[in-house]
Structures are given as structure tokens and as C-alpha cells.
Design a protein around this motif. Sequence first.
Motif, mmCIF file in Angstrom:
data_model
loop_
_atom_site.group_PDB
_atom_site.id
_atom_site.type_symbol
_atom_site.label_atom_id
_atom_site.label_comp_id
_atom_site.label_asym_id
_atom_site.label_seq_id
_atom_site.Cartn_x
_atom_site.Cartn_y
_atom_site.Cartn_z
ATOM 1 N N UNK A 105 -22.530 -95.355 -74.595
ATOM 2 C CA UNK A 105 -22.397 -96.754 -75.001
ATOM 3 C C UNK A 105 -23.256 -97.035 -76.227
ATOM 4 N N UNK A 106 -22.774 -97.978 -77.028
ATOM 5 C CA UNK A 106 -23.517 -98.524 -78.159
ATOM 6 C C UNK A 106 -23.943 -97.438 -79.157
ATOM 7 N N UNK A 107 -23.025 -96.596 -79.550
ATOM 8 C CA UNK A 107 -23.326 -95.552 -80.523
ATOM 9 C C UNK A 107 -23.044 -96.023 -81.948
ATOM 10 N N UNK A 108 -23.826 -95.501 -82.892
ATOM 11 C CA UNK A 108 -23.514 -95.666 -84.293
ATOM 12 C C UNK A 108 -22.492 -94.620 -84.728
ATOM 13 N N UNK A 109 -22.056 -94.684 -85.994
ATOM 14 C CA UNK A 109 -21.015 -93.786 -86.473
ATOM 15 C C UNK A 109 -21.464 -92.327 -86.404
ATOM 16 N N UNK A 110 -22.659 -92.042 -86.899
ATOM 17 C CA UNK A 110 -23.143 -90.660 -86.885
ATOM 18 C C UNK A 110 -23.290 -90.123 -85.468
ATOM 19 N N UNK A 111 -23.814 -90.970 -84.574
ATOM 20 C CA UNK A 111 -23.974 -90.533 -83.179
ATOM 21 C C UNK A 111 -22.618 -90.316 -82.519
ATOM 22 N N UNK A 112 -21.652 -91.159 -82.845
ATOM 23 C CA UNK A 112 -20.313 -90.999 -82.279
ATOM 24 C C UNK A 112 -19.706 -89.666 -82.717
ATOM 25 N N UNK A 113 -19.827 -89.337 -83.992
ATOM 26 C CA UNK A 113 -19.318 -88.065 -84.477
ATOM 27 C C UNK A 113 -20.042 -86.898 -83.819
ATOM 28 N N UNK A 114 -21.358 -87.020 -83.666
ATOM 29 C CA UNK A 114 -22.139 -85.951 -83.042
ATOM 30 C C UNK A 114 -21.712 -85.726 -81.596
ATOM 31 N N UNK A 115 -21.477 -86.803 -80.865
ATOM 32 C CA UNK A 115 -21.039 -86.694 -79.467
ATOM 33 C C UNK A 115 -19.675 -86.021 -79.384
ATOM 34 N N UNK A 116 -18.750 -86.412 -80.247
ATOM 35 C CA UNK A 116 -17.419 -85.823 -80.223
ATOM 36 C C UNK A 116 -17.461 -84.341 -80.558
ATOM 37 N N UNK A 117 -18.267 -83.996 -81.531
ATOM 38 C CA UNK A 117 -18.366 -82.592 -81.918
ATOM 39 C C UNK A 117 -19.043 -81.741 -80.848
ATOM 40 N N UNK A 118 -19.885 -82.358 -80.029
ATOM 41 C CA UNK A 118 -20.683 -81.596 -79.081
ATOM 42 C C UNK A 118 -20.058 -81.369 -77.720
ATOM 43 N N UNK A 119 -18.879 -81.945 -77.483
ATOM 44 C CA UNK A 119 -18.289 -81.878 -76.143
ATOM 45 C C UNK A 119 -18.108 -80.443 -75.671
ATOM 46 N N UNK A 120 -17.610 -79.585 -76.545
ATOM 47 C CA UNK A 120 -17.275 -78.231 -76.115
ATOM 48 C C UNK A 120 -18.349 -77.217 -76.476
ATOM 49 N N UNK A 121 -19.553 -77.701 -76.768
ATOM 50 C CA UNK A 121 -20.674 -76.782 -76.854
ATOM 51 C C UNK A 121 -21.077 -76.297 -75.464
ATOM 52 N N UNK A 122 -20.753 -77.078 -74.449
ATOM 53 C CA UNK A 122 -21.049 -76.693 -73.072
ATOM 54 C C UNK A 122 -19.948 -75.768 -72.570
ATOM 55 N N UNK A 123 -20.342 -74.560 -72.242
ATOM 56 C CA UNK A 123 -19.356 -73.540 -71.874
ATOM 57 C C UNK A 123 -18.531 -73.934 -70.649
ATOM 58 N N UNK A 124 -19.120 -74.720 -69.736
ATOM 59 C CA UNK A 124 -18.381 -75.082 -68.532
ATOM 60 C C UNK A 124 -17.188 -75.982 -68.824
ATOM 61 N N UNK A 125 -17.128 -76.548 -70.028
ATOM 62 C CA UNK A 125 -16.003 -77.405 -70.396
ATOM 63 C C UNK A 125 -14.845 -76.627 -70.997
ATOM 64 N N UNK A 126 -15.029 -75.333 -71.263
ATOM 65 C CA UNK A 126 -14.025 -74.579 -72.002
ATOM 66 C C UNK A 126 -12.749 -74.352 -71.208
ATOM 67 N N UNK A 127 -12.829 -74.256 -69.907
ATOM 68 C CA UNK A 127 -11.662 -73.867 -69.115
ATOM 69 C C UNK A 127 -10.958 -75.036 -68.433
ATOM 70 N N UNK A 128 -11.281 -76.266 -68.825
ATOM 71 C CA UNK A 128 -10.593 -77.404 -68.234
ATOM 72 C C UNK A 128 -9.136 -77.414 -68.678
ATOM 73 N N UNK A 129 -8.290 -78.068 -67.875
ATOM 74 C CA UNK A 129 -6.856 -78.052 -68.139
ATOM 75 C C UNK A 129 -6.400 -79.146 -69.092
ATOM 76 N N UNK A 130 -7.234 -80.172 -69.319
ATOM 77 C CA UNK A 130 -6.810 -81.289 -70.168
ATOM 78 C C UNK A 130 -8.035 -81.962 -70.777
ATOM 79 N N UNK A 131 -7.789 -82.729 -71.820
ATOM 80 C CA UNK A 131 -8.862 -83.454 -72.504
ATOM 81 C C UNK A 131 -8.422 -84.896 -72.740
ATOM 82 N N UNK A 132 -9.329 -85.835 -72.449
ATOM 83 C CA UNK A 132 -9.074 -87.260 -72.685
ATOM 84 C C UNK A 132 -10.218 -87.822 -73.510
ATOM 85 N N UNK A 133 -9.867 -88.613 -74.523
ATOM 86 C CA UNK A 133 -10.868 -89.270 -75.366
ATOM 87 C C UNK A 133 -10.556 -90.758 -75.402
ATOM 88 N N UNK A 134 -11.502 -91.572 -74.968
ATOM 89 C CA UNK A 134 -11.356 -93.032 -74.995
ATOM 90 C C UNK A 134 -12.447 -93.619 -75.889
#
Length: 485
Positions: free
Chosen positions: A292-321
Motif C-alpha cells: 500500500x501507498x507506494x511511490x513510482x520507484x517503489x512500485x516498479x521495484x516491487x513488480x520487478x522483485x516478485x520472481x526473485x523468490x525461487x518459490x514463486x517460479x513454479x506457480x501456475x498463474x500470475x495476477x497483478x492488481x
Amino acid sequence: MALVNVNVNMIDEITAALSTGERRTVLYLCGSLDIDSSSSVAGVKEMIKSQLIEVQMDHLFLVELVLALKRFDILKKVLRTNKEEVEGILGHRHLSRFRVLMSDLSEEMATEDLKSMTFLLSGTFPRDKIDQIKNFLDVAVELEKLDKVSPERVDFIEQCLRNIDRIDLAKKVSMYQRSVGGASQTQTAVPCHIIQQQRFRAPLSNPTTNSLPLLHKQRSSHQFGVHSHHDSFASSPVVLAESRQNLQSSLNEYLLHSDPRGICIIIDCVGSDGEMLEHTFKSLHFKVVLHKWLGVDDMLSVLRGIFRQRENHNVSAFVCCIISRGTDTDLLATESNLFGLRLDSVRRLFNAEACPMLAGKPKLFFIQRYSVPELQTCSTTAHRDTDLETDGRDGMSRGEVVPTDADVLWSHCWTDEFQLAQGDHHSVYLQALTGALQRGQRRKSNIVDIHTEVNGVIYDHNRRNPAERYNIDLKHTLRKNLYLP
């Protein structure tokens, strides 16, 4: 002959720290196809020692072996180095590149992918071998024993990977094949031909059309790898019928078999509906991350960082809201008079080119934008394409097989910013979306049909409240039906 530059205790420490699966991988990387009977700690120790003695290898062999296992803790504790120090200079000095590739494929292959592959190879492997397969490494071993693959011939595996929708892995095999002298001119006949390769080449001019062919009802049993002299499937018509039905379903439907079903990232920059979306997607068995309440740079950083976590690599779908103020082209997050994040850049962050682990998987975007005057924002060149790479990039062109923008549903709704000034504001669009998703779960509705229901709610709202109009831009390039669990 003495070991060269290697302390025997070092080998003992390494082998003692390995799991059974890792010891099997070590045997395979060292050239053995007998990875079960010799996978004891003592057996692996002897294999490593024999490799060191036989070809006079130094400690870099151990470094490369541990690096291939991705046991960075052992690199640090036993070998007194780390990934960063050795990865850039080591390369493949001693280990077979072919076997390292097979090991990497095994690590990246999900359980459902393995089930699909073993089913498609049921006519190639004896039944007793099928029952013994634990991971893709077992598949690679058996194919090598049958002389279906070798370090110089991997087109058989590439074709099988394409046929189970793991295009990202198939591209890795293709790149390896080119690096060792080019793909073979005559491809090996693959028993997986029951799924047509050309299904991935359908044009996107009509993205709502399902381009995947159904299995023909009159295909003979041998086309499914079933032979009368084998007792594997021929002796069980029920099993065969269920397998055919499941495979046909997989051709027309995105299968969400991972646990969790997918990853859902929610960025709420206005503070109104993030928790509602979080509750909804958790009920759909998604792993939800709310910011919540992110600035533009933080929003981009969060989006880019989602799949740095290896446990997220094998999920079957992705949703972005994303819920944010913005213009026709940019999201401004919590800021004003600053550079925004372009809407099309959000989508490109997760396409098959930038994020290979999502290739072939459904990617859903739900954007609620509160429109501000264009004059409040500057030129949106701050976040260039070079800023939009994710850690999932593998450097391979993907457009040849899976179109870059395939498997996307893009739902972008906007209304005037003045509505945020109203007390206890909630987005009509997001309320309609969460309600339709919950009802769709009970009815097992297709995601496109669910969105049609949302369209109807918005239409009725606009008719009753013309001064508080909502607008929706819906586009999708889904190749299959998607039913959220």
C-alpha cells in the motif's frame, strides 16, 4: 595416485551435507547412469574421488559440482568461496554441459509437467520404469540408455518439452543444441506427436479464438504410446480413457495444479480496495502479496522483485492488481508532477521475453486508475525498457514459438479522480470483479465469462450514474480456457 589439491575431509564434508536426491544428481553429473544403486554417501564419495584421480582434476571440479547443485551454503562453508566469486569465471570446465542441462531441467520441472511427460512416454518406457520415475533426471537417464538422446542429440527432449507446454525449458535445450553444432537435420520421431507442435504458432489477430486442436476421437491406441504387447495401459481401459480425457482437457484449459495456484501481487496506492482483493484471491488459493501507498520507484521495484523468490517460479498463474491515480498512459502511484510508470511497461515486465518462467501460463492484470489531468505529469521516459528486465530473463528470444504477449488478460478500468474525495469510496469495478470471481468459483466459470458479468455491472452503473462513469478496456490473448479454482 594422490588427489590433487583436494583435502579428503573436504569431500567427506560435501557428501555428508547432500540429500539423497542431490547424491543421485552428483552421480549423474559425474557420468554415471546407475544413479540409484550407488547413491549412498560412501558410493558418492568413491565416485568423486575416482573422477579426481582419473583425470587429474583439481579443487575447481568440486566447486563446479557444488555450483551445479546450487548448494551455495556448501560453497561458503566447505570451499571458502561464494557464487558471485566463481560463477562469472568458472563456466563449465569439467562437467558435461549436457548433463548440467539435464540436471537444471529436472530442478525446474514441476510435478504436473513430469506427470504429463511420463504419460506421453508411456509407449517408450517399460511399465516398471514408468513406475520408478521420481523426477526428470530419471527420464533423461532412461532416454540416454535407450539411445534416444545424447550430448549431441537433444531434439527428442526438446520436442517433448514443447508438447507439455514447457516452452521455456524447450528453448534452453534448443540453445544448447545450437551451441554444440546446430540442431540435427532429421529429428527423432517423438511419441508425443499426439499434441501438434503448430498449436503454439497461431496468430494473435483473433486472440479470443482457441487455437489448440482437440485430440481426434478416432486416433488409434498406438498413437498414445499404447501397444497391445504392453500391459501398462492396454490392460486398463478405464485408466486409458481417463488419461485421454485429462490430456484433452489440458489442451483446452490452463491447468492450475500448483500449490498455491498462483501468485497475486496487489499494489494499492489510494488505500481503498486492496484488502478486498486480497481476501478474494486468497479464497481462490493464490499466494497474495499486498503493498500500500507506494511511490513510482517503489512500485516498479516491487513488480520487478516478485520472481526473485525461487518459490514463486513454479506457480501456475500470475495476477497483478494495481489501484492508482494516473493518466491515459501512466500510473502515478502516490506521486504527482513526477515521472509515471507506463501502463504498457507493467504488462511487458511479465511477458514471455522478460519473464520466461511465466511463458505459457495465464497472466491476469486488473488495473483501477483514477484519472488526473495530463498536465500534472511530465514526460514518461524515466522508466525505459532497459529498466524493465526481471531476474527471470534467460537471454533467449521467445517470440519464435510462444508469442511474446500470449496468455494475457488485460482489464483496465478508469474513472475520474474526484470520486476519491467521496467518503468511504470503493471502486464499482473492483467490487463487481471480486463478486463475479467469487460467483465464478462456485459455478466454475471461464474468466472471460466472469469479466462479461463485470461489464454488465459497469454498464448498469453508468446508466444510473452518468456523472460517475467508469470505462473499461479489456483485451486478452488467452489461448485456452481459464477456470479459477
